[in-house]
Design a protein around this motif. Structure first.
Motif, PDB file in Angstrom:
ATOM      1  N   VAL A 122       0.972  -0.931  -0.002  1.00 27.47           N
ATOM      2  CA  VAL A 122      -0.086  -0.002  -0.048  1.00 27.47           C
ATOM      3  C   VAL A 122       0.804   1.271  -0.131  1.00 27.47           C
ATOM      4  N   PRO A 123       1.104   1.622  -0.933  1.00 25.23           N
ATOM      5  CA  PRO A 123       2.092   3.159  -1.446  1.00 25.23           C
ATOM      6  C   PRO A 123       1.865   4.241  -0.679  1.00 25.23           C
ATOM      7  N   ASN A 124       0.510   4.456  -0.074  1.00 22.43           N
ATOM      8  CA  ASN A 124      -0.009   5.727   0.346  1.00 22.43           C
ATOM      9  C   ASN A 124      -0.412   5.642   1.687  1.00 22.43           C
ATOM     10  N   ASP A 125      -0.022   4.757   2.468  1.00 22.67           N
ATOM     11  CA  ASP A 125      -0.430   4.668   4.007  1.00 22.67           C
ATOM     12  C   ASP A 125       0.668   5.668   4.696  1.00 22.67           C
ATOM     13  N   GLN A 126      -0.056   6.615   5.230  1.00 24.29           N
ATOM     14  CA  GLN A 126       0.743   7.853   6.027  1.00 24.29           C
ATOM     15  C   GLN A 126       1.686   7.394   7.102  1.00 24.29           C
ATOM     16  N   PHE A 127       1.089   5.974   8.041  1.00 23.11           N
ATOM     17  CA  PHE A 127       1.982   5.691   8.944  1.00 23.11           C
ATOM     18  C   PHE A 127       2.950   4.757   8.559  1.00 23.11           C
ATOM     19  N   VAL A 128       2.918   4.060   7.577  1.00 25.93           N
ATOM     20  CA  VAL A 128       4.159   3.302   6.912  1.00 25.93           C
ATOM     21  C   VAL A 128       5.011   4.430   6.503  1.00 25.93           C
ATOM     22  N   HIS A 129       4.953   5.275   5.977  1.00 23.77           N
ATOM     23  CA  HIS A 129       5.859   6.208   5.544  1.00 23.77           C
ATOM     24  C   HIS A 129       6.471   7.116   6.859  1.00 23.77           C
ATOM     25  N   PHE A 130       5.645   7.351   7.777  1.00 18.77           N
ATOM     26  CA  PHE A 130       5.887   8.240   8.977  1.00 18.77           C
ATOM     27  C   PHE A 130       7.238   7.064   9.713  1.00 18.77           C
ATOM     28  N   TYR A 131       6.654   5.985  10.061  1.00 16.20           N
ATOM     29  CA  TYR A 131       7.628   5.085  11.172  1.00 16.20           C
ATOM     30  C   TYR A 131       8.841   4.641  10.210  1.00 16.20           C
ATOM     31  N   LEU A 132       8.632   4.680   8.793  1.00 15.70           N
ATOM     32  CA  LEU A 132       9.973   4.499   8.033  1.00 15.70           C
ATOM     33  C   LEU A 132      10.973   5.324   8.210  1.00 15.70           C
ATOM     34  N   GLY A 133      10.501   6.751   8.221  1.00 15.83           N
ATOM     35  CA  GLY A 133      11.042   7.852   8.168  1.00 15.83           C
ATOM     36  C   GLY A 133      11.757   8.070   9.793  1.00 15.83           C
ATOM     37  N   LEU A 134      10.986   7.548  10.851  1.00 13.41           N
ATOM     38  CA  LEU A 134      11.513   7.839  12.039  1.00 13.41           C
ATOM     39  C   LEU A 134      12.464   6.733  12.372  1.00 13.41           C
ATOM     40  N   ALA A 135      12.536   5.405  11.806  1.00 10.48           N
ATOM     41  CA  ALA A 135      13.180   4.555  11.981  1.00 10.48           C
ATOM     42  C   ALA A 135      14.876   5.009  11.399  1.00 10.48           C
ATOM     43  N   TYR A 136      14.549   5.490  10.021  1.00 11.67           N
ATOM     44  CA  TYR A 136      15.810   5.875   9.344  1.00 11.67           C
ATOM     45  C   TYR A 136      16.416   7.128  10.221  1.00 11.67           C
ATOM     46  N   LYS A 137      15.290   8.057  10.732  1.00 12.65           N
ATOM     47  CA  LYS A 137      16.064   9.028  11.591  1.00 12.65           C
ATOM     48  C   LYS A 137      16.906   8.340  12.674  1.00 12.65           C
ATOM     49  N   ASN A 138      16.479   7.334  13.653  1.00 11.49           N
ATOM     50  CA  ASN A 138      17.095   6.901  14.436  1.00 11.49           C
ATOM     51  C   ASN A 138      18.600   6.411  14.259  1.00 11.49           C
ATOM     52  N   LEU A 139      18.448   5.933  12.962  1.00 10.69           N
ATOM     53  CA  LEU A 139      19.703   5.366  12.376  1.00 10.69           C
ATOM     54  C   LEU A 139      20.772   6.377  11.620  1.00 10.69           C
ATOM     55  N   ALA A 140      20.164   7.630  11.653  1.00  8.72           N
ATOM     56  CA  ALA A 140      21.113   8.814  11.194  1.00  8.72           C
ATOM     57  C   ALA A 140      21.083   8.763   9.699  1.00  8.72           C
ATOM     58  N   LYS A 141      20.158   8.148   9.129  1.00  9.48           N
ATOM     59  CA  LYS A 141      20.073   8.054   7.556  1.00  9.48           C
ATOM     60  C   LYS A 141      19.203   9.064   7.205  1.00  9.48           C
ATOM     61  N   TYR A 142      19.619  10.364   7.373  1.00 11.31           N
ATOM     62  CA  TYR A 142      18.763  11.516   6.989  1.00 11.31           C
ATOM     63  C   TYR A 142      18.224  11.776   5.729  1.00 11.31           C
ATOM     64  N   GLU A 143      19.113  11.213   4.602  1.00 11.66           N
ATOM     65  CA  GLU A 143      18.459  11.427   3.358  1.00 11.66           C
ATOM     66  C   GLU A 143      17.177  10.486   3.271  1.00 11.66           C
ATOM     67  N   ARG A 144      17.388   9.327   3.623  1.00  6.60           N
ATOM     68  CA  ARG A 144      16.268   8.418   3.297  1.00  6.60           C
ATOM     69  C   ARG A 144      15.023   8.963   4.603  1.00  6.60           C
ATOM     70  N   SER A 145      15.139   9.413   5.618  1.00  2.94           N
ATOM     71  CA  SER A 145      14.211   9.741   6.605  1.00  2.94           C
ATOM     72  C   SER A 145      13.679  10.862   5.801  1.00  2.94           C
ATOM     73  N   VAL A 146      14.010  11.791   5.360  1.00  2.00           N
ATOM     74  CA  VAL A 146      13.561  12.919   4.668  1.00  2.00           C
ATOM     75  C   VAL A 146      12.456  12.694   4.002  1.00  2.00           C
ATOM     76  N   GLU A 147      13.022  11.482   2.768  1.00  4.29           N
ATOM     77  CA  GLU A 147      12.017  11.059   1.664  1.00  4.29           C
ATOM     78  C   GLU A 147      10.745  10.213   2.380  1.00  4.29           C
ATOM     79  N   TYR A 148      11.032   9.762   3.419  1.00  2.00           N
ATOM     80  CA  TYR A 148       9.702   9.203   3.876  1.00  2.00           C
ATOM     81  C   TYR A 148       8.659  10.151   4.610  1.00  2.00           C
ATOM     82  N   LEU A 149       9.496  11.037   5.442  1.00  5.39           N
ATOM     83  CA  LEU A 149       8.560  12.035   6.196  1.00  5.39           C
ATOM     84  C   LEU A 149       7.772  12.960   5.329  1.00  5.39           C
TER      85      LEU A 149
END
Length: 253
Positions: A122-149
């Motif tokens: 499901v490519p347009n689920d807000q929570f999937v994108h949000f928690y992917l963004g947070l997970a990448y943020k915690n791993l300091a992978k900021y470029e990917r985090s920005v994309e998902y947020l």
């Protein structure tokens, strides 16, 4: 009815009533009693279904870490049951909730693995994108985090946008992209002006940005006036305001 049948029914009936009572307690939101019943029965005979019910209760109590641990125990006792197998399940909601649980358990890599499967489902689920963004943020992978947020914000309902813009602003700040950070933080505050601590973050970001100390001073002042007694960082804000005023005075001499 034959005597043997009567005896068999009497032996089975208490267990059935006990199992039913757990479900009834959960349905009636009597979560502490349900947990006591489940724990008692787990001690006698640990089963996947009991751990699953335990995870449901913990989820309803907003205890994601405990819910995730119970769900893992359910998987341990029955790895073939699609109801519990919260990473090989084709049911989107079960898979998504399991991925979010992994995030709260601080298993970011596992959360990303599961939630990216959800993304393809499901490519347009807000929570999937949000928690992917947070997970990448915690791993300091900021470029990917920005994309998902950013994707989360694009899909989001207004009620969630403050938190999404807030995290996006923090990620931009961590990436030293201060202009973008301030823009996102302002959006977050615009969505919900009760989140007064965001004003404090804007002020500290302007200080780090070192672009205009006067703007930092203004936002510290706005933060203290708006938050009043609720200002969590009042002492720091006052200290920084005094320091900035001294620097501005010396610079204008």
């Amino acid at each position: 009815m034959k005597p043997k049948t009567i005896i068999l029914v009497l032996l089975i009936l208490p267990f059935q009533l006990f199992a039913q009572s757990i479900d009834e307690l959960i349905l009636n939101k009597k979560y502490d009693k349900a947990l006591n019943r489940i724990s008692s029965q787990i001690q006698d005979k640990p089963e996947a279904e009991l751990y699953f019910k335990q995870s449901v209760v913990y989820k309803e109590q907003s205890k994601p870490l405990l819910a995730c641990k119970s769900l893992e125990q359910a998987l341990f006792y029955d790895r073939q049951n699609s109801l519990y197998l919260a990473e090989n399940d084709s049911t989107f909601d079960v898979l998504k909730n399991y991925g979010i649980c992994q995030y709260f358990c601080k298993n970011e890599q596992k959360a990303i693995q599961i939630l990216e499967k959800c993304f393809w489902m499901v490519p347009n689920d807000q929570f999937v994108h949000f928690y992917l963004g947070l997970a990448y943020k915690n791993l300091a992978k900021y470029e990917r985090s920005v994309e998902y947020l950013i994707a989360a914000i694009a899909c989001a309902q207004p009620v969630y946008m403050t938190e999404m813009y807030h995290h996006l602003g923090q990620v931009y700040g961590n990436s030293r992209e201060f202009e973008k950070s301030i823009e996102a933080l302002l959006k977050a505050y615009e969505c919900n002006n009760e989140r007064v601590e965001i004003l404090f973050e804007i002020a500290t970001t302007y200080e780090e940005f070192n672009f205009n100390k006067t703007l930092a001073l203004n936002y510290y002042s706005s933060y203290l006036k708006t938050a009043g007694a609720k200002a969590k960082n009042a002492d720091y804000a006052l200290e920084r305001m005094q320091r900035i005023k001294e620097e501005l005075f010396i610079g204008n001499k």
